[in-house]
Design a protein around this motif. Structure first.
Motif, PDB file in Angstrom:
ATOM      1  N   ASP A   2      -1.550   6.339   2.989  1.00 25.78           N
ATOM      2  CA  ASP A   2      -2.572   6.164   4.018  1.00 25.78           C
ATOM      3  C   ASP A   2      -3.951   6.257   3.372  1.00 25.78           C
ATOM      4  OD1 ASP A   2      -0.632   6.008   5.967  1.00 25.78           O
ATOM      5  OD2 ASP A   2      -0.933   8.041   6.721  1.00 25.78           O
TER       6      ASP A   2
ATOM      7  N   VAL B 259       1.720  -0.972   4.254  1.00 29.39           N
ATOM      8  CA  VAL B 259       1.134  -2.260   4.628  1.00 29.39           C
ATOM      9  C   VAL B 259       1.016  -3.136   3.384  1.00 29.39           C
ATOM     10  CG1 VAL B 259      -0.982  -3.403   5.433  1.00 29.39           C
ATOM     11  CG2 VAL B 259      -0.116  -1.388   6.620  1.00 29.39           C
TER      12      VAL B 259
ATOM     13  N   ARG C  77      -7.866  -9.197   4.624  1.00 27.36           N
ATOM     14  CA  ARG C  77      -8.565  -8.413   5.656  1.00 27.36           C
ATOM     15  C   ARG C  77      -8.479  -6.916   5.374  1.00 27.36           C
ATOM     16  NH1 ARG C  77      -3.751 -10.209   7.591  1.00 27.36           N
ATOM     17  NH2 ARG C  77      -2.353  -8.707   8.601  1.00 27.36           N
ATOM     18  N   HIS C  78      -7.351  -6.465   4.804  1.00 22.03           N
ATOM     19  CA  HIS C  78      -7.232  -5.045   4.463  1.00 22.03           C
ATOM     20  C   HIS C  78      -8.157  -4.690   3.302  1.00 22.03           C
ATOM     21  CE1 HIS C  78      -3.065  -6.043   6.048  1.00 22.03           C
ATOM     22  NE2 HIS C  78      -3.587  -5.254   6.961  1.00 22.03           N
TER      23      HIS C  78
ATOM     24  N   LEU D  62      -0.963  -5.613   1.434  1.00 24.47           N
ATOM     25  CA  LEU D  62      -2.412  -5.765   1.477  1.00 24.47           C
ATOM     26  C   LEU D  62      -2.820  -7.234   1.500  1.00 24.47           C
ATOM     27  CD1 LEU D  62      -3.340  -2.933  -1.024  1.00 24.47           C
ATOM     28  CD2 LEU D  62      -3.651  -2.905   1.456  1.00 24.47           C
TER      29      LEU D  62
ATOM     30  N   VAL E  44      -6.201   1.892   6.443  1.00 24.45           N
ATOM     31  CA  VAL E  44      -4.997   1.102   6.156  1.00 24.45           C
ATOM     32  C   VAL E  44      -3.835   2.075   5.952  1.00 24.45           C
ATOM     33  CG1 VAL E  44      -3.894  -0.587   4.645  1.00 24.45           C
ATOM     34  CG2 VAL E  44      -6.352  -0.723   5.061  1.00 24.45           C
TER      35      VAL E  44
ATOM     36  N   ALA F 109     -11.706  -4.328   4.526  1.00 23.67           N
ATOM     37  CA  ALA F 109     -11.948  -3.064   5.221  1.00 23.67           C
ATOM     38  C   ALA F 109     -12.085  -1.911   4.240  1.00 23.67           C
ATOM     39  CB  ALA F 109     -10.809  -2.795   6.206  1.00 23.67           C
ATOM     40  N   LEU F 110     -11.239  -1.900   3.209  1.00 24.71           N
ATOM     41  CA  LEU F 110     -11.333  -0.839   2.205  1.00 24.71           C
ATOM     42  C   LEU F 110     -12.658  -0.895   1.461  1.00 24.71           C
ATOM     43  CD1 LEU F 110      -7.691  -1.048   0.796  1.00 24.71           C
ATOM     44  CD2 LEU F 110      -8.640   0.756   2.258  1.00 24.71           C
TER      45      LEU F 110
ATOM     46  N   ASN G 217       0.837  -1.196   0.000  1.00 23.59           N
ATOM     47  CA  ASN G 217       0.000   0.000   0.000  1.00 23.59           C
ATOM     48  C   ASN G 217       0.876   1.251   0.000  1.00 23.59           C
ATOM     49  OD1 ASN G 217      -2.510   1.340   0.132  1.00 23.59           O
ATOM     50  ND2 ASN G 217      -2.249   1.666   2.331  1.00 23.59           N
TER      51      ASN G 217
END
Length: 395
Positions: free
Chosen positions: A42, A154, A159-160, A156, A150, A163-164, A39
């Motif tokens: 932010d 990170v 789970r990321h 990805l 995130v 969330a996105l 990623n």
């Protein structure tokens, strides 16, 4: 031909690749294509999550004060589904049936789970009292609008991405993967599956490097094999540097009569050196049209060991993959090693010890398949006994 230690050559390769890998920039990908990518920025939540108060359970929206004296019977004024709808209002002294995830009606402050109710004449019997806030998901209780979802840097994982998607982000900026071209050489090699002519062997290096690069987070954009004709190799090299951020070559850098990579690269400023290691002694580095070229020996085990030692750590770091750190294990049996060369023996970890696999030969590609580590034997060590500790590098 110069002579380098393994650490000196690793530093040379890192110096060539570092600026290129550090300047790859970013690209924007839809979430479906972003798994495993690093990623770049932010990501801030554009909405709260949940975006509205909703029911945690299938049950009945209620006012806690009105069910405090349960058991009691209240009428049911309707059903609120987990679907787009005009906001419902809870009448006084009434229940509204709600599904999990449905917006909580205005006026309600709790949910009575269906398990705590029973059918009754004139409505539903509430069997137990509830307090305000029970089985209610408050807006923003997961993440508030404007909060970090995130962080940059990170790698990805599913789970990321979930969330996105949940906050409505459809695409994300990720670090671009290095584009890698692989050039293998030799009149004696043939494609796997083709019939072998007398004196030919199958090309294992193209397959190995393609897989090693992909496993390390790079994109293989070109795989070409040429024979021992310098003009053919030069043409393949020029096409590769026009397309790739990094070029890896196999073979053609030793002291024989048909060292095509050396013949083409040395006039372009390449360094062809002997590294004090086994396997993998001959190594080459060059920059062609601004693109780093890393040359490995042609023997298949040498190629794999060279990539693992010199290139894999750099690509993995660029991709945000965790480093494959060496660890120390006791030897299951004694080994010998040639003085003055850092030895990379193949081994297998068993019951907390490491067992050498086959011999040190750089041609033993089939037996290397049984190994899961490289034994890193220092150049000054000529013998290690069973039980002695040795550093092992994961394969």
């Amino acid at each position: 031909m110069g002579r380098r230690t393994v650490d000196e050559h690793a530093a040379r390769v890192a110096a060539l690749l570092g600026p290129v890998l550090g300047a790859l920039g970013n690209e924007r990908l839809v979430l479906a294509d972003a798994l495993g990518r690093l990623n770049a920025d932010d990501v801030i939540a554009p909405i709260a999550l949940p975006p509205f108060r909703n029911s945690q359970m299938d049950g009945y929206a209620a006012r806690a004060a009105e069910v405090a004296a349960a058991p009691l019977v209240l009428p049911v004024g309707g059903v609120v589904a987990a679907a787009p709808a005009t906001a419902a209002v809870l009448p006084l002294a009434t229940l509204l049936k709600v599904m999990t995830g449905a917006p909580l009606p205005e006026g309600a402050d709790c949910v009575v789970p269906v398990e705590d109710t029973a059918p009754a004449t004139g409505g539903v019997r509430v069997l137990a009292p509830r307090t305000a806030g029970e089985f209610v998901r408050e807006a923003g209780s997961d993440v508030q609008a404007g909060a970090l979802v995130v962080a940059a840097g990170v790698r990805l994982a599913p789970r990321h991405l979930a969330a996105l998607a949940a906050v409505g982000v459809a695409a994300v900026a990720v670090r671009r993967r290095p584009r890698v071209a692989v050039l293998t050489t030799g009149e004696e090699v043939a494609d796997p599956g083709a019939p072998l002519a007398p004196g030919q062997i199958y090309d294992a290096n193209a397959t190995a490097l393609r897989a090693l690069v992909a496993e390390s987070g790079g994109d293989v954009v070109r795989v070409v094999r040429t024979g021992d004709d310098p003009a053919a190799f030069a043409g393949a090299l020029d096409a590769a540097v026009a397309q790739a951020d990094l070029v890896l070559t196999c073979g053609g850098i030793s002291k024989g009569d048909f060292e095509v990579v050396r013949q083409v690269l040395e006039p372009r400023g390449a360094e062809v050196v002997e590294v004090a290691m086994q396997p993998g002694g001959p190594q080459a580095t060059a920059v062609v049209a601004g693109v780093p070229v890393i040359g490995f020996p042609g023997n298949p085990v040498s190629t794999q060991v060279s990539f693992t030692v010199f290139v894999r750590p750099l690509l993995r770091a660029t991709a945000g993959l965790p480093p494959l750190e060496p660890r120390t294990l006791p030897l299951a049996e004694a080994i010998r090693s040639p003085a003055g060369r850092r030895q990379w023996l193949r081994g297998c970890v068993r019951d907390g010890t490491v067992v050498p696999v086959s011999g040190p030969g750089s041609h033993l590609v089939a037996t290397m398949a049984a190994a899961d580590v490289l034994l890193d034997v220092p150049a000054e060590v000529e013998r290690l006994a069973a039980g002695d500790l040795v550093a092992v590098v994961p394969l």
